[in-house]
Design a protein around this motif. Sequence first.
Motif, PDB file in Angstrom:
ATOM      1  N   PHE A 153       0.849  -1.185   0.000  1.00 44.44           N
ATOM      2  CA  PHE A 153       0.000   0.000   0.000  1.00 44.44           C
ATOM      3  C   PHE A 153       0.888   1.239   0.000  1.00 44.44           C
ATOM      4  O   PHE A 153       1.680   1.452   0.926  1.00 44.44           O
ATOM      5  CB  PHE A 153      -0.930  -0.019   1.214  1.00 44.44           C
ATOM      6  N   LEU A 154       0.773   2.029  -1.056  1.00 41.86           N
ATOM      7  CA  LEU A 154       1.625   3.187  -1.258  1.00 41.86           C
ATOM      8  C   LEU A 154       0.842   4.475  -1.022  1.00 41.86           C
ATOM      9  O   LEU A 154      -0.365   4.535  -1.288  1.00 41.86           O
ATOM     10  CB  LEU A 154       2.193   3.180  -2.689  1.00 41.86           C
ATOM     11  N   LYS A 155       1.534   5.476  -0.569  1.00 40.72           N
ATOM     12  CA  LYS A 155       0.899   6.774  -0.329  1.00 40.72           C
ATOM     13  C   LYS A 155       0.637   7.472  -1.653  1.00 40.72           C
ATOM     14  O   LYS A 155       1.494   7.516  -2.540  1.00 40.72           O
ATOM     15  CB  LYS A 155       1.801   7.638   0.549  1.00 40.72           C
ATOM     16  N   LEU A 156      -0.556   8.038  -1.782  1.00 44.70           N
ATOM     17  CA  LEU A 156      -0.905   8.759  -3.000  1.00 44.70           C
ATOM     18  C   LEU A 156      -0.072  10.032  -3.120  1.00 44.70           C
ATOM     19  O   LEU A 156       0.075  10.770  -2.141  1.00 44.70           O
ATOM     20  CB  LEU A 156      -2.386   9.134  -2.996  1.00 44.70           C
ATOM     21  N   PRO A 157       0.476  10.309  -4.302  1.00 43.18           N
ATOM     22  CA  PRO A 157       1.208  11.570  -4.488  1.00 43.18           C
ATOM     23  C   PRO A 157       0.251  12.751  -4.493  1.00 43.18           C
ATOM     24  O   PRO A 157      -0.959  12.599  -4.729  1.00 43.18           O
ATOM     25  CB  PRO A 157       1.875  11.387  -5.851  1.00 43.18           C
ATOM     26  N   ALA A 158       0.793  13.933  -4.252  1.00 47.37           N
ATOM     27  CA  ALA A 158      -0.028  15.143  -4.275  1.00 47.37           C
ATOM     28  C   ALA A 158      -0.571  15.371  -5.676  1.00 47.37           C
ATOM     29  O   ALA A 158       0.062  15.034  -6.675  1.00 47.37           O
ATOM     30  CB  ALA A 158       0.799  16.343  -3.820  1.00 47.37           C
ATOM     31  N   SER A 159      -1.768  15.949  -5.750  1.00 41.45           N
ATOM     32  CA  SER A 159      -2.414  16.202  -7.031  1.00 41.45           C
ATOM     33  C   SER A 159      -2.907  17.640  -7.075  1.00 41.45           C
ATOM     34  O   SER A 159      -3.345  18.198  -6.059  1.00 41.45           O
ATOM     35  CB  SER A 159      -3.592  15.241  -7.233  1.00 41.45           C
ATOM     36  N   ASP A 160      -2.819  18.255  -8.279  1.00 43.54           N
ATOM     37  CA  ASP A 160      -3.311  19.625  -8.438  1.00 43.54           C
ATOM     38  C   ASP A 160      -4.825  19.706  -8.287  1.00 43.54           C
ATOM     39  O   ASP A 160      -5.357  20.706  -7.824  1.00 43.54           O
ATOM     40  CB  ASP A 160      -2.916  20.174  -9.823  1.00 43.54           C
ATOM     41  N   ALA A 161      -5.516  18.650  -8.702  1.00 43.80           N
ATOM     42  CA  ALA A 161      -6.978  18.643  -8.650  1.00 43.80           C
ATOM     43  C   ALA A 161      -7.445  17.836  -7.453  1.00 43.80           C
ATOM     44  O   ALA A 161      -7.123  16.655  -7.321  1.00 43.80           O
ATOM     45  CB  ALA A 161      -7.547  18.049  -9.936  1.00 43.80           C
ATOM     46  N   GLU A 162      -8.177  18.466  -6.566  1.00 45.51           N
ATOM     47  CA  GLU A 162      -8.728  17.779  -5.421  1.00 45.51           C
ATOM     48  C   GLU A 162      -9.909  16.911  -5.874  1.00 45.51           C
ATOM     49  O   GLU A 162     -10.605  17.246  -6.826  1.00 45.51           O
ATOM     50  CB  GLU A 162      -9.197  18.781  -4.364  1.00 45.51           C
ATOM     51  N   PRO A 163     -10.148  15.774  -5.192  1.00 42.17           N
ATOM     52  CA  PRO A 163     -11.279  14.928  -5.566  1.00 42.17           C
ATOM     53  C   PRO A 163     -12.591  15.712  -5.510  1.00 42.17           C
ATOM     54  O   PRO A 163     -12.831  16.487  -4.588  1.00 42.17           O
ATOM     55  CB  PRO A 163     -11.253  13.818  -4.503  1.00 42.17           C
ATOM     56  N   THR A 164     -13.428  15.540  -6.524  1.00 40.21           N
ATOM     57  CA  THR A 164     -14.703  16.225  -6.602  1.00 40.21           C
ATOM     58  C   THR A 164     -15.811  15.284  -6.138  1.00 40.21           C
ATOM     59  O   THR A 164     -15.905  14.144  -6.608  1.00 40.21           O
ATOM     60  CB  THR A 164     -14.988  16.673  -8.048  1.00 40.21           C
ATOM     61  N   ALA A 165     -16.627  15.773  -5.214  1.00 38.49           N
ATOM     62  CA  ALA A 165     -17.742  14.954  -4.742  1.00 38.49           C
ATOM     63  C   ALA A 165     -18.727  14.733  -5.884  1.00 38.49           C
ATOM     64  O   ALA A 165     -19.135  15.678  -6.556  1.00 38.49           O
ATOM     65  CB  ALA A 165     -18.428  15.644  -3.562  1.00 38.49           C
ATOM     66  N   LEU A 166     -19.091  13.485  -6.097  1.00 36.86           N
ATOM     67  CA  LEU A 166     -19.987  13.155  -7.199  1.00 36.86           C
ATOM     68  C   LEU A 166     -21.436  13.397  -6.814  1.00 36.86           C
ATOM     69  O   LEU A 166     -21.888  12.966  -5.744  1.00 36.86           O
ATOM     70  CB  LEU A 166     -19.805  11.694  -7.610  1.00 36.86           C
ATOM     71  N   ALA A 167     -22.163  14.082  -7.682  1.00 26.77           N
ATOM     72  CA  ALA A 167     -23.599  14.233  -7.503  1.00 26.77           C
ATOM     73  C   ALA A 167     -24.269  12.922  -7.874  1.00 26.77           C
ATOM     74  O   ALA A 167     -23.704  12.113  -8.623  1.00 26.77           O
ATOM     75  CB  ALA A 167     -24.118  15.378  -8.377  1.00 26.77           C
ATOM     76  N   PRO A 168     -25.468  12.663  -7.366  1.00 28.93           N
ATOM     77  CA  PRO A 168     -26.172  11.427  -7.720  1.00 28.93           C
ATOM     78  C   PRO A 168     -26.318  11.285  -9.236  1.00 28.93           C
ATOM     79  O   PRO A 168     -26.697  12.223  -9.920  1.00 28.93           O
ATOM     80  CB  PRO A 168     -27.543  11.602  -7.050  1.00 28.93           C
ATOM     81  N   GLY A 169     -25.973  10.112  -9.749  1.00 27.79           N
ATOM     82  CA  GLY A 169     -26.079   9.857 -11.173  1.00 27.79           C
ATOM     83  C   GLY A 169     -24.886  10.290 -11.988  1.00 27.79           C
ATOM     84  O   GLY A 169     -24.837  10.050 -13.194  1.00 27.79           O
ATOM     85  N   SER A 170     -23.904  10.933 -11.347  1.00 33.17           N
ATOM     86  CA  SER A 170     -22.714  11.390 -12.063  1.00 33.17           C
ATOM     87  C   SER A 170     -21.690  10.267 -12.166  1.00 33.17           C
ATOM     88  O   SER A 170     -21.787   9.241 -11.494  1.00 33.17           O
ATOM     89  CB  SER A 170     -22.099  12.608 -11.373  1.00 33.17           C
ATOM     90  N   ILE A 171     -20.687  10.481 -13.007  1.00 35.80           N
ATOM     91  CA  ILE A 171     -19.683   9.449 -13.261  1.00 35.80           C
ATOM     92  C   ILE A 171     -18.289   9.995 -12.986  1.00 35.80           C
ATOM     93  O   ILE A 171     -18.030  11.186 -13.182  1.00 35.80           O
ATOM     94  CB  ILE A 171     -19.786   8.953 -14.729  1.00 35.80           C
ATOM     95  N   ALA A 172     -17.410   9.134 -12.499  1.00 36.07           N
ATOM     96  CA  ALA A 172     -15.999   9.476 -12.306  1.00 36.07           C
ATOM     97  C   ALA A 172     -15.182   8.728 -13.351  1.00 36.07           C
ATOM     98  O   ALA A 172     -15.371   7.529 -13.572  1.00 36.07           O
ATOM     99  CB  ALA A 172     -15.540   9.087 -10.908  1.00 36.07           C
ATOM    100  N   TYR A 173     -14.287   9.446 -14.019  1.00 36.57           N
ATOM    101  CA  TYR A 173     -13.434   8.854 -15.045  1.00 36.57           C
ATOM    102  C   TYR A 173     -12.032   8.611 -14.478  1.00 36.57           C
ATOM    103  O   TYR A 173     -11.561   9.354 -13.610  1.00 36.57           O
ATOM    104  CB  TYR A 173     -13.304   9.781 -16.250  1.00 36.57           C
TER     105      TYR A 173
END
Length: 354
Positions: A153-173
Amino acid sequence: MPTVEETVRDGNILFKINSIVGSQPETFQADENEKLAALEAFLGFLRLQGKETKALRVARVLAEDTRERLNEGKALVAYNSVNVAEMAEHPVAPERATAWLAKIWSNLEERLEERETGIQDVARQAGLSIYAWPRKTLGAGGAGNNSTYDIEFLKLPASDAEPTALAPGSIAYVQDLTLKPAFWLRRLIRTGFALKGWRRIAFLVYGIGGPAVVGTLLVLLWLALTTQSARIPTGDIVTLVFFAAIVGLLGFAFLSPFWRLIDLRIIMAPDLLLSLRERGVQLEASKEPAGDGRHVRVIRLVRYSGRCPKCGETVHLYDGRREFPGRLVGKCDEHPAEHVYSFDRFTKTGSPLR
């Protein structure tokens, strides 16, 4: 180094991992719930890959067995090649298991390295700080000192884009990086085409010089039609018009992606750039750190995909065409006419369009 305690399962040696210390700083200690969530995210990513190869099967069974042990409150273990062959249900003699797995593991490392960004994205979208990663630990050699395989289990590197909370019915790519280009382009764009130095000059020459060449050819063909003193036979006129049409079509086919990529930053990749085994691939010009505090634009072949929130099938990106001009949209593989989603390259999310 890990503290190791030997255990036995079905007559084969496993290695119980009690602790991991600072000699492996990339490995991250997390609670069992987060490890379970990281394993679920990893398995979810593998399901997006479509047809399961032998290499992906090995990764899956390692993750599934690790998940099972965590759910049962058992200590994590490292497996030898015989164990892995049994878990993957591959009929191979114990003395040949090492050679069998060595070849598969080499392929697995290559495939996962190409897709590490996607694996990290899935874990990040799940709100985790770690991600699961198959690991091979080389043995010291000799009898009883074979290499072992497990999930770390590795630590996630820093990312410029913070995770976006998904609205109901939305999709994550999620994104696959470094897909296989056509053989004639492999050395040039295999690991990305950074627009700096001679590559930037070549890119500009192609984009600016290409229209000049096409325009010159069309002008020459027009002059051949209009400056002849004698009457040109009808057959020659048809031939010149045909060549002019071919030049124009080829010029548009080869140069249009250049200008669309400059304008939109991401487009569907032309088939001429792709290996025959790839599908649903995009050509992306992304801004990446250059190492000197600046950023450089890098052109890559990528593929974004996701899990349809309505039916659970895989969603791939397609050109929006007339209905959604200038946009890429996600279409469900099983219900492409009805399950359609938008695509935001920065947040890697999409909303229902139908």
